[in-house]
Design an enzyme around this catalytic site. Sequence first.
Site, short mmCIF file in Angstrom:
data_model
loop_
_atom_site.label_atom_id
_atom_site.label_comp_id
_atom_site.label_asym_id
_atom_site.label_seq_id
_atom_site.Cartn_x
_atom_site.Cartn_y
_atom_site.Cartn_z
N GLY A 45 11.65 -15.12 52.15
CA GLY A 45 10.92 -14.10 52.99
C GLY A 45 9.64 -14.69 53.77
N GLU A 99 3.47 -13.94 49.98
CA GLU A 99 4.65 -13.03 50.25
C GLU A 99 4.62 -12.49 51.55
OE1 GLU A 99 7.28 -12.10 48.97
OE2 GLU A 99 7.23 -11.81 46.84
N ASP A 100 5.89 -11.96 51.86
CA ASP A 100 6.11 -11.50 53.31
C ASP A 100 5.86 -9.77 53.05
OD1 ASP A 100 8.24 -11.24 51.62
OD2 ASP A 100 9.77 -11.06 53.10
N ASP A 103 6.71 -4.38 47.68
CA ASP A 103 7.25 -3.05 47.75
C ASP A 103 7.07 -2.42 46.45
OD1 ASP A 103 9.32 -0.96 47.85
OD2 ASP A 103 10.56 -2.22 49.40
N LYS A 131 3.76 -1.58 50.90
CA LYS A 131 4.06 -0.26 51.13
C LYS A 131 3.44 0.53 49.82
CE LYS A 131 8.81 -1.10 52.12
NZ LYS A 131 10.35 -1.00 51.85
N PHE A 152 12.52 0.86 55.25
CA PHE A 152 13.13 -0.58 55.10
C PHE A 152 12.87 -1.34 56.32
CE2 PHE A 152 16.44 -3.91 55.31
CZ PHE A 152 16.06 -4.47 54.00
N ILE A 153 12.20 -2.42 56.44
CA ILE A 153 11.96 -3.15 57.78
C ILE A 153 12.41 -4.58 57.59
CG2 ILE A 153 9.57 -1.95 58.15
CD1 ILE A 153 8.47 -4.61 57.05
N ASP A 159 14.66 -9.79 55.78
CA ASP A 159 16.27 -9.76 56.29
C ASP A 159 16.93 -8.55 55.89
OD1 ASP A 159 16.05 -10.39 53.44
OD2 ASP A 159 17.97 -10.66 53.60
N ARG A 165 15.92 -12.25 60.00
CA ARG A 165 14.37 -12.89 59.71
C ARG A 165 13.77 -13.52 60.98
NH1 ARG A 165 14.46 -13.34 54.17
NH2 ARG A 165 16.44 -13.94 53.17
O1 LIG Z 1 7.90 -5.66 45.45
P1 LIG Z 1 9.37 -5.94 45.30
O2 LIG Z 1 10.22 -4.55 45.40
O3 LIG Z 1 9.72 -6.93 44.31
O4 LIG Z 1 10.00 -6.39 46.73
C1 LIG Z 1 9.52 -7.60 47.25
C2 LIG Z 1 10.43 -8.86 47.42
O5 LIG Z 1 11.50 -8.47 48.03
C3 LIG Z 1 11.64 -9.51 49.13
O6 LIG Z 1 12.51 -10.54 48.57
P2 LIG Z 1 14.20 -10.47 48.28
O7 LIG Z 1 14.37 -10.41 47.03
O8 LIG Z 1 14.83 -9.64 49.37
O9 LIG Z 1 14.56 -12.07 48.65
P3 LIG Z 1 14.08 -12.89 50.11
O10 LIG Z 1 12.72 -13.27 50.05
O11 LIG Z 1 14.89 -14.33 49.86
O12 LIG Z 1 14.46 -12.07 51.28
C4 LIG Z 1 10.39 -10.07 49.63
O13 LIG Z 1 10.33 -11.22 49.92
C5 LIG Z 1 9.58 -9.94 48.17
O14 LIG Z 1 9.79 -11.18 47.56
N1 LIG Z 2 13.91 -6.84 54.35
C1 LIG Z 2 13.19 -6.20 53.66
N2 LIG Z 2 12.91 -6.63 52.27
C2 LIG Z 2 12.35 -6.00 51.52
N3 LIG Z 2 12.00 -6.18 50.23
C3 LIG Z 2 11.09 -5.29 49.93
N4 LIG Z 2 11.16 -4.36 50.63
C4 LIG Z 2 11.75 -4.71 51.93
C5 LIG Z 2 11.91 -4.27 52.94
O1 LIG Z 2 11.34 -3.09 53.53
N5 LIG Z 2 12.58 -4.82 53.99
#
Ligand SMILES: O=P(O)(O)OC[C@H]1O[C@H](OP(=O)(O)OP(=O)(O)O)[C@H](O)[C@@H]1O
Ligand SMILES: Nc1nc2[nH]cnc2c(=O)[nH]1
Length: 175
Positions: A45, A99-100, A103, A131, A152-153, A159, A165
């Site tokens: 992300g 981090e993107d 949450d 968040k 959820f964004i 993604d 993305r």
């Molecule tokens: O605070 P949290 O509840 O742990 O959520 C945050 C994580 O969720 C997403 O990753 P994801 O598992 O979707 O993998 P990705 O980065 O490959 O999309 C995002 O990139 C963070 O790493």
């Molecule tokens: N795409 C997406 N990934 C997440 N991972 C944790 N929160 C989120 C969200 O709001 N959107």
Amino acid sequence: MKIGDRYFEPFIEASEIQFAIQQLAEQIYADYSDQCPVFVGVLNGSILFLADLLKHYKGDCELSFIKVKSYEGTNSTNHITESLAFDDSLQGRSIILVEDIVDTGNTIVYLKEAAKKKNIHHVKIATLFLKPEVYQKAVKLDYVGIRIPNKFIVGCGLDYDGLGRNSSEVFVLKE
Ligand SMILES: O=P(O)(O)OC[C@H]1O[C@H](OP(=O)(O)OP(=O)(O)O)[C@H](O)[C@@H]1O
Ligand SMILES: Nc1nc2[nH]cnc2c(=O)[nH]1
């Protein structure tokens, strides 16, 4: 707008996101101007945010990646899978985890612990989105771009089931 099987609507404009990223780059530089930090992107992300952050970062820095995943669809599985670990060369270095989004904070707590096990000297965290209503962990988030409600964004690296993305603006799930 349809992404996969769900509908999303515009939420945050690209210009607001770019402004936030520029501010973050300046804040980080103010803290690290006399050092050479390693920006560690949390794949997948963070990739768009990281690229823009580095373009705005004025000082010396290096780049590395780690890959973890815990989300399926719009929900956390509460289980983190690591498919690329911290590089051994990070031992003793000061790193900034990029981090993107933060949450639940499960991912960031896992990464802080993993960094400690690897004897990484000093870890700070930069996240584009947070968040605050959801995040209840004790780990300090050092650099936060934009605070959003518990929705959820998608876009700007984030993604829905692998899709969406590649958008420079952010969309929110229509409930
Ligand atoms: O605070 P949290 O509840 O742990 O959520 C945050 C994580 O969720 C997403 O990753 P994801 O598992 O979707 O993998 P990705 O980065 O490959 O999309 C995002 O990139 C963070 O790493
Ligand atoms: N795409 C997406 N990934 C997440 N991972 C944790 N929160 C989120 C969200 O709001 N959107």
